[in-house]
Scaffold this motif. Structure first.
Motif, PDB file in Angstrom:
ATOM      1  N   SER A   1      58.915  -0.756 -30.809  1.00  0.00           N
ATOM      2  CA  SER A   1      59.439  -0.623 -32.156  1.00  0.00           C
ATOM      3  C   SER A   1      60.333  -1.818 -32.479  1.00  0.00           C
ATOM      4  N   SER A   2      61.242  -1.661 -33.420  1.00  0.00           N
ATOM      5  CA  SER A   2      62.125  -2.749 -33.831  1.00  0.00           C
ATOM      6  C   SER A   2      63.199  -2.194 -34.741  1.00  0.00           C
ATOM      7  N   LYS A   3      63.998  -3.072 -35.293  1.00  0.00           N
ATOM      8  CA  LYS A   3      65.028  -2.674 -36.255  1.00  0.00           C
ATOM      9  C   LYS A   3      64.417  -2.121 -37.538  1.00  0.00           C
ATOM     10  N   GLU A   4      63.116  -2.260 -37.721  1.00  0.00           N
ATOM     11  CA  GLU A   4      62.425  -1.730 -38.892  1.00  0.00           C
ATOM     12  C   GLU A   4      61.948  -0.293 -38.684  1.00  0.00           C
TER      13      GLU A   4
ATOM     14  N   LEU B   1      70.601 -12.156 -31.680  1.00  0.00           N
ATOM     15  CA  LEU B   1      70.174 -10.787 -31.957  1.00  0.00           C
ATOM     16  C   LEU B   1      70.010 -10.640 -33.465  1.00  0.00           C
ATOM     17  N   ALA B   2      68.851 -10.166 -33.886  1.00  0.00           N
ATOM     18  CA  ALA B   2      68.599  -9.916 -35.307  1.00  0.00           C
ATOM     19  C   ALA B   2      68.995  -8.474 -35.633  1.00  0.00           C
ATOM     20  N   TYR B   3      69.463  -8.268 -36.842  1.00  0.00           N
ATOM     21  CA  TYR B   3      69.916  -6.937 -37.218  1.00  0.00           C
ATOM     22  C   TYR B   3      69.620  -6.667 -38.687  1.00  0.00           C
TER      23      TYR B   3
ATOM     24  N   TYR C   1      69.111  -2.958 -35.000  1.00  0.00           N
ATOM     25  CA  TYR C   1      68.953  -4.305 -34.453  1.00  0.00           C
ATOM     26  C   TYR C   1      67.718  -4.368 -33.559  1.00  0.00           C
ATOM     27  N   ASP C   2      67.203  -5.566 -33.388  1.00  0.00           N
ATOM     28  CA  ASP C   2      66.095  -5.796 -32.462  1.00  0.00           C
ATOM     29  C   ASP C   2      66.659  -5.984 -31.061  1.00  0.00           C
ATOM     30  N   ARG C   3      66.292  -5.119 -30.157  1.00  0.00           N
ATOM     31  CA  ARG C   3      66.731  -5.294 -28.769  1.00  0.00           C
ATOM     32  C   ARG C   3      66.156  -6.595 -28.205  1.00  0.00           C
TER      33      ARG C   3
END
Length: 336
Positions: free
Chosen positions: A57-60, A33-35, A80-82
């Motif tokens: 969308s995304s963590k951005e 998981l990216a955050y 975070y990116d789901r």
């Protein structure tokens, strides 16, 4: 000047041959998981908030909050990116429950402590509902911003949904997603269909204030025909849509108050002019769950999270218990 908790670029699934640009954690099942962190340093924070992004969308994603408020209250944000989004790995066993467990494991690996706040935006609300169901003991407070409504929840009254055109659109979308995903992908990537720039300014989906907002933000690039032609992007959106609107393992209106001693609160923020999620259903939900504090933006559409001052109001209500009278419904919210 409000500080942008995140920049406004929205990303699609990262290519496997590109190194990740963001920090990531490795979950117990081996996925990453990216955050991204923002706000005050975690070790100095009084409030730790996980923000859950929506569809495409995304963590951005953008979440505007005044820097003065962030510093004054000591707010730390974790975006975070789901699963399958951005730089996070897809989850072949993805479920409504797994979304909540991803949040819990992310919080544990980043040492957020026993309790943390969760803010879910639009389709990011179904992981947030799942947190209330599956990890209520970990929650310090919850806000759902223009949360999606699943028309398959058993307790929704028929008179509120039987003639809702959104229900019919979702029904057909689920049919093609389940039985003809290849046809669905072909359809949404045809060059003769309207571009996302046209769709974004379509009054069928957005009110006039939303359309003004869309002139100043990037919009939904992950939903462009170019991105949808990428198999990984299409699969992520396809699975996310199915999960949000298929049958869940619980009905939110059967949930118990996660804060029975009133030690914190749950909030719904809704636009009165939202054309994606009808305000009447949100009013009904808050009536059935009286422990939810309901806020309504009188001239708000589906993009209220981008409106000036709204994120500050969300934070003040969630963290300080402050009610802004402008967002208190002026007519009875009870829907029989």
């Amino acid at each position: 000047m409000p500080a942008m908790v995140s920049n406004t670029a929205q990303t699609a699934a990262v290519s496997e041959d590109l190194p990740p640009a963001s920090p990531r954690i490795r979950l117990a099942d081996g996925r990453y998981l990216a955050y991204r962190e923002s706000g005050v340093p975690k070790n100095k924070a009084n409030y730790k908030i996980i923000i859950v992004h929506g569809f495409g969308s995304s963590k951005e994603m953008s979440f505007l909050a005044p820097q003065e408020l962030i510093d004054e209250l000591g707010i730390y944000f974790l975006l975070y990116d789901r699963a399958g989004y951005g730089e996070s790995d897809p989850n072949p066993k993805r479920s409504v429950k797994s979304e909540a467990l991803d949040i819990e494991e992310l919080a544990d690996q980043l040492e957020l402590g026993l309790k943390f706040y969760v803010i879910g935006v639009s389709m990011g609300s179904y992981p947030t509902w799942s947190c209330i169901k599956h990890i209520p003991h970990r929650l310090a407070g919850v806000a759902l911003v223009v949360p999606v409504v699943n028309y398959r929840w058993p307790s929704l009254p028929d008179h509120l949904i039987k003639d809702d055109y959104r229900r019919k659109l979702i029904k057909w979308g689920l049919f093609f997603a389940e039985f003809a995903p290849g046809l669905l992908r072909w359809w949404v990537t045809q060059k003769w269909l309207p571009s996302t720039s046209v769709l974004e300014r379509n009054p069928v989906f957005f009110n006039s204030r939303d359309i003004e907002v869309l002139k100043t933000i990037p919009g939904f690039p992950m939903l462009s025909q170019e991105k949808l032609r990428q198999q990984g992007v299409f699969d992520t959106l396809h699975h996310d849509f199915k999960l949000a609107f298929s049958r869940w393992d619980f009905d939110p209106m059967d949930l118990s108050n996660p804060f029975p001693q009133n030690q914190s609160s749950v909030h719904i923020w809704q636009g009165y002019e939202d054309k994606v999620v009808p305000f009447l259903l949100q009013r009904y939900i808050s009536f059935k769950l009286p422990w939810i504090q309901y806020h309504e933006v009188p001239d708000g559409g589906h993009l209220i999270v981008h409106y000036a001052g709204l994120c500050e109001a969300i934070l003040r209500a969630l963290l300080l218990g402050e009610e802004h009278l402008h967002y208190k419904p002026t007519i009875a919210k009870i829907v029989s």
